[in-house]
Design an enzyme around this catalytic site. Structure first.
Site, PDB file in Angstrom:
ATOM      1  CG  ASP A  81      25.948  -8.351   7.662  1.00  0.00           C
ATOM      2  OD1 ASP A  81      26.952  -8.795   7.069  1.00  0.00           O
ATOM      3  OD2 ASP A  81      25.818  -7.161   8.022  1.00  0.00           O
ATOM      4  CG  HIS A 135      25.222  -4.995   3.502  1.00  0.00           C
ATOM      5  ND1 HIS A 135      23.989  -5.074   4.111  1.00  0.00           N
ATOM      6  CD2 HIS A 135      26.132  -4.993   4.507  1.00  0.00           C
ATOM      7  CE1 HIS A 135      24.146  -5.129   5.419  1.00  0.00           C
ATOM      8  NE2 HIS A 135      25.444  -5.077   5.694  1.00  0.00           N
ATOM      9  CG  ASP A 191      28.635  -3.256   6.425  1.00  0.00           C
ATOM     10  OD1 ASP A 191      27.603  -3.541   7.064  1.00  0.00           O
ATOM     11  OD2 ASP A 191      29.201  -4.047   5.645  1.00  0.00           O
ATOM     12  CG  MET A 198      26.980  -1.688  12.435  1.00  0.00           C
ATOM     13  SD  MET A 198      28.151  -2.729  11.551  1.00  0.00           S
ATOM     14  CE  MET A 198      27.882  -2.140   9.879  1.00  0.00           C
ATOM     15  CB  SER A 257      29.321  -6.280   2.781  1.00  0.00           C
ATOM     16  OG  SER A 257      30.071  -5.376   3.561  1.00  0.00           O
ATOM     17  CG  MET A 293      24.463  -8.154  13.204  1.00  0.00           C
ATOM     18  SD  MET A 293      24.995  -7.635  11.561  1.00  0.00           S
ATOM     19  CE  MET A 293      26.734  -8.054  11.563  1.00  0.00           C
ATOM     20  CG  MET A 349      31.045   0.148  10.595  1.00  0.00           C
ATOM     21  SD  MET A 349      32.340  -1.086  10.803  1.00  0.00           S
ATOM     22  CE  MET A 349      31.642  -2.449   9.843  1.00  0.00           C
ATOM     23  CG  HIS A 405      24.432  -3.061   8.839  1.00  0.00           C
ATOM     24  ND1 HIS A 405      25.307  -4.122   8.916  1.00  0.00           N
ATOM     25  CD2 HIS A 405      23.957  -2.874  10.097  1.00  0.00           C
ATOM     26  CE1 HIS A 405      25.365  -4.548  10.164  1.00  0.00           C
ATOM     27  NE2 HIS A 405      24.574  -3.802  10.900  1.00  0.00           N
TER      28      HIS A 405
END
Ligand code: DX5
Ligand code: ZN
Length: 219
Positions: free
Chosen positions: A174, A32, A34, A67, A7, A136, A36, A65
């Site tokens: 994760d 990965h 992330d 979010m 990540s 998660m 956000m 991923h």
């Protein structure tokens, strides 16, 4: 054979491409990403523009991923950025089935994410539509948090649900996975393991990756 998904949340953003290349050279299969937005989670990271700039030089599977509160609004941009897999939170999608179809209609693989408190039963009726489920093992938003032990039971439950129906779906885990607990996670049924601090948190990424792979095999 498990796949490792470093990540980049724990990478050095000022040296992002160099860090990604180190993870690629160390043999990690997935990257990965992330994403956000500061609304769905209390943190802001990066979006499609950063992903697109990494895509030119990195051949790993791009695993985004999301979010964010409105994933559908960014699907064109994520496809254009070169994402291979997009995962969306069950808790963030009012019309989850529609969003999964939207990801696939953009030529990407679709995954659904469950927060620690969300039961696996909540995705029973979309399981046949997804390529991956991401469990998660921390509450989303930050790297470096402690693994929530109940996740192990959840992985086993999800694995049974998938196997009983004869489906071929990856289980990604994760949050807080490191050499000391990766074997338990893999033995429970996970096959794609995210590592933020356990990979980018180390100066020697090759050694960190080797340690994780050995630990996963009980060596
Ligand atoms: C948390 C992110 C994770 C995070 C994992 O919201 O989804 O991917 O980067 O970091 P570690 O492995 O350090 O817990
Ligand atoms: Zn993540």
């Amino acid at each position: 054979m498990i796949k490792l998904a470093p990540s980049i949340l724990s990478a050095n953003f000022a040296e992002l491409l160099a860090d990604c290349k180190k993870a690629q050279d160390a043999g990690c299969e997935y990257l990965h990403l992330d994403v956000m937005d500061g609304h769905y989670v209390p943190n802001i990271t990066f979006g499609p523009a950063v992903i697109k700039s990494l895509r030119k030089d990195i051949d790993m599977v791009f695993d985004a991923h999301l979010m964010i509160t409105d994933p559908d609004a960014y699907m064109d941009a994520l496809a254009d950025a070169g994402c291979d897999i997009v995962t969306v939170h069950q808790e963030a999608c009012t019309h989850l089935h529609r969003t999964i179809q939207n990801i696939k209609s953009h030529g990407m693989k679709a995954g659904v994410v469950l927060n620690p408190a969300t039961p696996v039963e909540t995705i029973k009726h979309v399981l046949c539509d997804v390529d991956m489920v991401l469990l998660m093992s921390v509450n989303p938003g930050f790297g470096g948090q402690a693994f929530i032990p109940e996740t192990i039971n959840k992985i086993k439950e999800l694995k049974s649900m998938i196997d009983e129906r004869g489906l071929e779906i990856d289980i990604e885990v994760d949050g807080g996975v490191k050499a000391s607990n990766i074997k338990e996670v893999v033995d429970a049924g996970a096959n794609i393991i995210v590592g933020g601090s356990s990979i980018f948190g180390h100066d020697d990424i090759n050694k960190a990756v080797e340690d994780l792979r050995n630990a996963a095999q009980g060596k």
